[in-house]
Design a protein around this motif. Sequence first.
Motif, mmCIF file in Angstrom:
data_model
loop_
_atom_site.group_PDB
_atom_site.id
_atom_site.type_symbol
_atom_site.label_atom_id
_atom_site.label_comp_id
_atom_site.label_asym_id
_atom_site.label_seq_id
_atom_site.Cartn_x
_atom_site.Cartn_y
_atom_site.Cartn_z
ATOM 1 N N GLN A 182 -10.544 -0.440 -0.740
ATOM 2 C CA GLN A 182 -9.290 -0.855 -1.384
ATOM 3 C C GLN A 182 -9.494 -2.027 -2.342
ATOM 4 O O GLN A 182 -10.467 -2.757 -2.247
ATOM 5 C CB GLN A 182 -8.250 -1.214 -0.311
ATOM 6 N N ARG A 183 -8.548 -2.181 -3.248
ATOM 7 C CA ARG A 183 -8.468 -3.267 -4.239
ATOM 8 C C ARG A 183 -9.673 -3.286 -5.184
ATOM 9 O O ARG A 183 -10.122 -4.332 -5.628
ATOM 10 C CB ARG A 183 -8.286 -4.634 -3.562
ATOM 11 N N LYS A 184 -10.162 -2.099 -5.509
ATOM 12 C CA LYS A 184 -11.234 -1.970 -6.501
ATOM 13 C C LYS A 184 -10.747 -1.156 -7.689
ATOM 14 O O LYS A 184 -11.538 -0.731 -8.532
ATOM 15 C CB LYS A 184 -12.448 -1.249 -5.885
ATOM 16 N N GLY A 185 -9.443 -0.822 -7.683
ATOM 17 C CA GLY A 185 -8.887 -0.037 -8.788
ATOM 18 C C GLY A 185 -9.021 1.474 -8.599
ATOM 19 O O GLY A 185 -8.735 2.242 -9.519
ATOM 20 N N GLU A 202 3.162 -0.782 1.286
ATOM 21 C CA GLU A 202 1.893 -1.067 0.591
ATOM 22 C C GLU A 202 1.822 -0.283 -0.726
ATOM 23 O O GLU A 202 1.444 -0.818 -1.761
ATOM 24 C CB GLU A 202 0.735 -0.622 1.492
ATOM 25 N N THR A 237 5.218 3.903 0.827
ATOM 26 C CA THR A 237 5.205 2.939 1.924
ATOM 27 C C THR A 237 5.377 1.544 1.291
ATOM 28 O O THR A 237 5.339 1.401 0.064
ATOM 29 C CB THR A 237 3.827 2.965 2.624
ATOM 30 N N ILE A 255 -1.350 9.603 -1.383
ATOM 31 C CA ILE A 255 -2.303 8.782 -2.127
ATOM 32 C C ILE A 255 -2.906 7.796 -1.128
ATOM 33 O O ILE A 255 -2.160 7.058 -0.463
ATOM 34 C CB ILE A 255 -1.597 7.988 -3.253
ATOM 35 N N LEU A 256 -4.186 7.802 -1.007
ATOM 36 C CA LEU A 256 -4.825 6.956 -0.002
ATOM 37 C C LEU A 256 -6.188 6.474 -0.471
ATOM 38 O O LEU A 256 -6.986 7.263 -0.970
ATOM 39 C CB LEU A 256 -4.996 7.759 1.298
ATOM 40 N N THR A 257 -6.418 5.173 -0.306
ATOM 41 C CA THR A 257 -7.773 4.628 -0.489
ATOM 42 C C THR A 257 -8.224 4.130 0.873
ATOM 43 O O THR A 257 -7.484 3.387 1.540
ATOM 44 C CB THR A 257 -7.776 3.464 -1.505
ATOM 45 N N MET A 288 3.808 -1.710 -3.675
ATOM 46 C CA MET A 288 3.179 -2.793 -4.453
ATOM 47 C C MET A 288 2.226 -2.214 -5.491
ATOM 48 O O MET A 288 2.148 -2.679 -6.615
ATOM 49 C CB MET A 288 2.468 -3.765 -3.513
ATOM 50 N N ALA A 328 -7.286 3.640 -6.580
ATOM 51 C CA ALA A 328 -5.998 4.359 -6.602
ATOM 52 C C ALA A 328 -5.446 4.394 -8.025
ATOM 53 O O ALA A 328 -4.909 5.416 -8.463
ATOM 54 C CB ALA A 328 -5.002 3.701 -5.645
ATOM 55 N N THR A 329 -5.592 3.306 -8.747
ATOM 56 C CA THR A 329 -5.107 3.257 -10.131
ATOM 57 C C THR A 329 -5.779 4.348 -10.965
ATOM 58 O O THR A 329 -5.111 5.103 -11.678
ATOM 59 C CB THR A 329 -5.415 1.867 -10.743
HETATM 60 C C1 LIG Z 1 -1.714 1.687 -1.439
HETATM 61 C C2 LIG Z 1 -3.181 2.031 -1.657
HETATM 62 C C3 LIG Z 1 -3.291 3.526 -1.995
HETATM 63 C C4 LIG Z 1 -3.741 1.187 -2.820
HETATM 64 O O1 LIG Z 1 -5.060 1.648 -3.116
HETATM 65 P P1 LIG Z 1 -6.135 0.732 -3.903
HETATM 66 O O2 LIG Z 1 -7.248 1.634 -4.320
HETATM 67 O O3 LIG Z 1 -6.471 -0.445 -3.091
HETATM 68 O O4 LIG Z 1 -5.271 0.268 -5.181
HETATM 69 P P2 LIG Z 1 -5.807 -0.435 -6.515
HETATM 70 O O5 LIG Z 1 -7.096 -1.145 -6.224
HETATM 71 O O6 LIG Z 1 -5.817 0.572 -7.598
HETATM 72 O O7 LIG Z 1 -4.638 -1.505 -6.768
HETATM 73 C C5 LIG Z 1 -4.097 -1.720 -8.047
HETATM 74 C C6 LIG Z 1 -3.072 -2.825 -7.983
HETATM 75 O O8 LIG Z 1 -1.968 -2.432 -7.138
HETATM 76 C C7 LIG Z 1 -1.483 -3.585 -6.430
HETATM 77 N N1 LIG Z 1 -1.774 -3.403 -4.995
HETATM 78 C C8 LIG Z 1 -2.479 -2.396 -4.417
HETATM 79 N N2 LIG Z 1 -2.509 -2.557 -3.064
HETATM 80 C C9 LIG Z 1 -1.841 -3.685 -2.795
HETATM 81 C C10 LIG Z 1 -1.544 -4.398 -1.595
HETATM 82 N N3 LIG Z 1 -1.942 -3.943 -0.393
HETATM 83 N N4 LIG Z 1 -0.831 -5.541 -1.700
HETATM 84 C C11 LIG Z 1 -0.410 -6.005 -2.896
HETATM 85 N N5 LIG Z 1 -0.654 -5.381 -4.077
HETATM 86 C C12 LIG Z 1 -1.366 -4.235 -4.024
HETATM 87 C C13 LIG Z 1 -2.259 -4.774 -6.980
HETATM 88 O O9 LIG Z 1 -1.540 -5.242 -8.101
HETATM 89 C C14 LIG Z 1 -3.559 -4.126 -7.399
HETATM 90 O O10 LIG Z 1 -4.243 -4.853 -8.397
HETATM 91 P P3 LIG Z 1 -5.213 -6.077 -7.961
HETATM 92 O O11 LIG Z 1 -6.123 -5.567 -6.871
HETATM 93 O O12 LIG Z 1 -5.925 -6.391 -9.232
HETATM 94 O O13 LIG Z 1 -4.321 -7.169 -7.475
HETATM 95 C C15 LIG Z 1 -4.040 1.707 -0.383
HETATM 96 O O14 LIG Z 1 -3.757 0.363 0.006
HETATM 97 C C16 LIG Z 1 -3.782 2.613 0.783
HETATM 98 O O15 LIG Z 1 -4.351 3.714 0.850
HETATM 99 N N6 LIG Z 1 -2.945 2.189 1.752
HETATM 100 C C17 LIG Z 1 -2.679 2.965 2.935
HETATM 101 C C18 LIG Z 1 -1.959 4.278 2.647
HETATM 102 C C19 LIG Z 1 -0.733 4.079 1.806
HETATM 103 O O16 LIG Z 1 0.135 3.274 2.101
HETATM 104 N N7 LIG Z 1 -0.683 4.869 0.717
HETATM 105 C C20 LIG Z 1 0.417 4.828 -0.218
HETATM 106 C C21 LIG Z 1 1.367 5.887 0.129
HETATM 107 S S1 LIG Z 1 2.764 5.718 -0.919
#
Ligand SMILES: CC(C)(COP(=O)(O)OP(=O)(O)OC[C@H]1O[C@@H](n2cnc3c(N)ncnc32)[C@H](O)[C@@H]1OP(=O)(O)O)[C@@H](O)C(=O)NCCC(=O)NCCS
Length: 216
Positions: free
Chosen positions: A160-163, A191, A189, A153-155, A194, A165-166
């Motif tokens: 990032q933080r636009k919802g 990240e 991971t 799962i990767l954004t 969280m 991944a959700t």
């Molecule tokens: C982890 C990851 C997939 C999150 O993607 P995203 O599209 O930014 O996630 P969302 O916007 O849907 O986040 C939803 C909620 O999750 C939590 N969250 C997501 N990323 C977070 C972070 N880096 N730190 C703290 N909380 C986080 C928050 O509660 C967030 O809500 P908010 O933005 O209103 O506070 C992205 O940071 C990523 O690709 N990271 C690198 C690769 C990785 O680690 N992938 C996960 C493998 S398990």
Amino acid sequence: MHKKVSIEILEKWLTGWSLSRALPLPTSHKTGFKVNVGDEKQKMRYVFSEPDAFFLHLAESIDEPWVFLKVCTCFDDFKDKIPDRWILQPQGYMMSCLGLMKIPDTVCLPRGYTLEFESYPSAFVAKIMTKTGEQAAIGRVVIVDDIAIYDRILTEKEYQRKGLATFLIKQLEKIALSKKVFKNFLIATEEGKMLYEALGWEVYSFYTSIVIPSKI
Ligand SMILES: CC(C)(COP(=O)(O)OP(=O)(O)OC[C@H]1O[C@@H](n2cnc3c(N)ncnc32)[C@H](O)[C@@H]1OP(=O)(O)O)[C@@H](O)C(=O)NCCC(=O)NCCS
């Protein structure tokens, strides 16, 4: 409270992981499993539920670089029992959601993005694309018996933080639910942890990786 990972859960998760990455399926190795990953920087991985005598024997006997040992516990539980040549990798977490995720049905894709699906024999891939055709987010789900395994799962950083991944995970969950699968597992991971905690997942156990990074 972390749980002890059963051999059954470990095998199903690792099977899903291998299918998601089009790798050979895991084979049994003593009390754990082995996957022939075949990458230059990850030739093989051995995955164990506990740092038992067979795990420690591998740590003692392997001196080849880029063979990973992985175990569902924290490093402190076994660091004094392995040779110094092993290097700890960033902490991972096995996470589970044994029921519906905490994502409202009303969650929607922010304006300007589109959702695409690809279906492979054993994996479903969802992608979120921008107006200009760039990939903003991607993720996969694989169903193995009664569990759904989420992987890669990767954004992309700028989206990032636009919802995204959700929304993406919600679409993957719908695929699992359509197959009557309610038990969800993944390795996160720091990240990712969280994100998943925000979506109602819980840490099931630590997932610790060690490797010998170069020729000793
Ligand atoms: C982890 C990851 C997939 C999150 O993607 P995203 O599209 O930014 O996630 P969302 O916007 O849907 O986040 C939803 C909620 O999750 C939590 N969250 C997501 N990323 C977070 C972070 N880096 N730190 C703290 N909380 C986080 C928050 O509660 C967030 O809500 P908010 O933005 O209103 O506070 C992205 O940071 C990523 O690709 N990271 C690198 C690769 C990785 O680690 N992938 C996960 C493998 S398990």
